[in-house]
Design an enzyme around this catalytic site. Structure first.
Site, mmCIF file in Angstrom:
data_model
loop_
_atom_site.group_PDB
_atom_site.id
_atom_site.type_symbol
_atom_site.label_atom_id
_atom_site.label_comp_id
_atom_site.label_asym_id
_atom_site.label_seq_id
_atom_site.Cartn_x
_atom_site.Cartn_y
_atom_site.Cartn_z
ATOM 1 N N ARG A 1 0.752 -1.111 0.106
ATOM 2 C CA ARG A 1 0.173 0.108 0.044
ATOM 3 C C ARG A 1 0.844 1.271 0.216
ATOM 4 N NH1 ARG A 1 -3.685 0.115 5.159
ATOM 5 N NH2 ARG A 1 -4.489 -1.564 4.034
ATOM 6 N N HIS B 1 1.623 -2.183 5.714
ATOM 7 C CA HIS B 1 1.506 -2.562 4.330
ATOM 8 C C HIS B 1 2.584 -1.987 3.132
ATOM 9 C CE1 HIS B 1 -2.355 -4.864 4.300
ATOM 10 N NE2 HIS B 1 -2.564 -4.343 5.249
ATOM 11 N N ASP C 1 -3.477 -8.574 3.318
ATOM 12 C CA ASP C 1 -4.863 -8.556 3.757
ATOM 13 C C ASP C 1 -5.479 -9.877 3.022
ATOM 14 O OD1 ASP C 1 -4.534 -6.701 5.674
ATOM 15 O OD2 ASP C 1 -5.463 -5.052 4.527
ATOM 16 N N GLU D 1 -7.314 -7.768 13.581
ATOM 17 C CA GLU D 1 -7.867 -7.973 12.251
ATOM 18 C C GLU D 1 -7.529 -9.438 11.788
ATOM 19 O OE1 GLU D 1 -7.216 -3.573 10.483
ATOM 20 O OE2 GLU D 1 -5.984 -5.024 9.963
ATOM 21 N N HIS E 1 -5.181 -10.095 8.495
ATOM 22 C CA HIS E 1 -3.854 -9.416 8.058
ATOM 23 C C HIS E 1 -2.910 -10.051 8.663
ATOM 24 C CE1 HIS E 1 -2.068 -5.066 8.651
ATOM 25 N NE2 HIS E 1 -1.097 -6.034 9.330
#
Length: 222
Positions: A91, A136, A143, A201, A204
């Site tokens: 990301r 990320h 994910d 999460e 993740h």
């Protein structure tokens, strides 16, 4: 005419080179050609309600090390009739910065009902659901979930991707035995192949020996 052809060929060659990830990164599809992808931030089905800056193509990029480890996960899952589905991987910091900007506008609650019905938008950073510096961006966090290899239907994890609430936590107990078993199945395989989970999460995971633990990249996904 030959000069014109040379210029055109050079143009396409340079564009081909520039479209590749930087050294140390790969397109995940190069290692796992049959990988299922639902890159949420490329579209508008995400907590911001719009495509996120930095995602110019529906491509999944990871460090070479993380991608190789994930290929091993895929191979093991396929023996059981399953495969991986990716929601996000590398990301860009530009995308993270857009999340910070989004959080500055408390009136923008377009997606609250789906993604954070129990939480106040202004608290999402403090609660650990969104970060100003994301793992990320280091390129070795992903994910994901598991889908049936034949139907491509997601197996039931007792919660949806990017849901900001206790239901997403690994230690959440108010789910069925089957849902808990599915989460543990994913976690055990990811752990076996070098990934550690994030407690908040269930989807993740980060490569334990990530190659760039202190570097946050900002190249565009293209």
């Amino acid at each position: 005419m030959l000069k014109k052809i040379f210029v055109i060929c050079t143009f396409f060659f340079l564009n081909l080179i520039s479209a590749q990830p930087p050294e140390g990164f790969v397109y995940l599809s190069d290692l796992i050609p049959d990988i299922e992808v639902e890159l949420r931030y490329f579209g508008d089905r995400n907590f911001t309600g719009r495509p996120v800056p930095g995602y110019d193509k529906r491509k999944v990029i990871l460090t070479t090390e993380a991608a190789k480890a994930l290929a091993e996960v895929q191979q093991e899952l396929e023996k059981d009739g399953y495969c991986l589905k990716i929601f996000d991987a590398y990301r860009p910091q530009t995308a993270v910065n857009s999340f910070i900007e989004w959080a500055k506008h408390p009136g923008d609650t377009l997606t609250k009902a789906e993604f954070y019905p129990e939480k106040k938008k202004r608290n999402l950073f403090n609660l650990g659901y969104i970060a100003t510096k994301s793992g990320h961006s280091r390129g070795s966090t992903v994910d994901l979930t598991i889908v049936d290899a034949n139907t491509l239907k997601e197996i039931d994890m007792g919660g949806t991707y990017d849901y900001f609430g206790e239901r997403s936590h690994h230690n959440f107990t108010n789910i069925t035995k089957e849902q808990k078993a599915n989460r543990n199945y994913l976690k055990s395989i990811m752990h076996k192949h070098g990934f550690r989970p994030y407690s908040e999460e269930w989807w993740h995971y980060t490569l334990r020996n990530e190659p760039y633990p202190d570097t946050y990249f900002d190249f565009t996904i293209k």
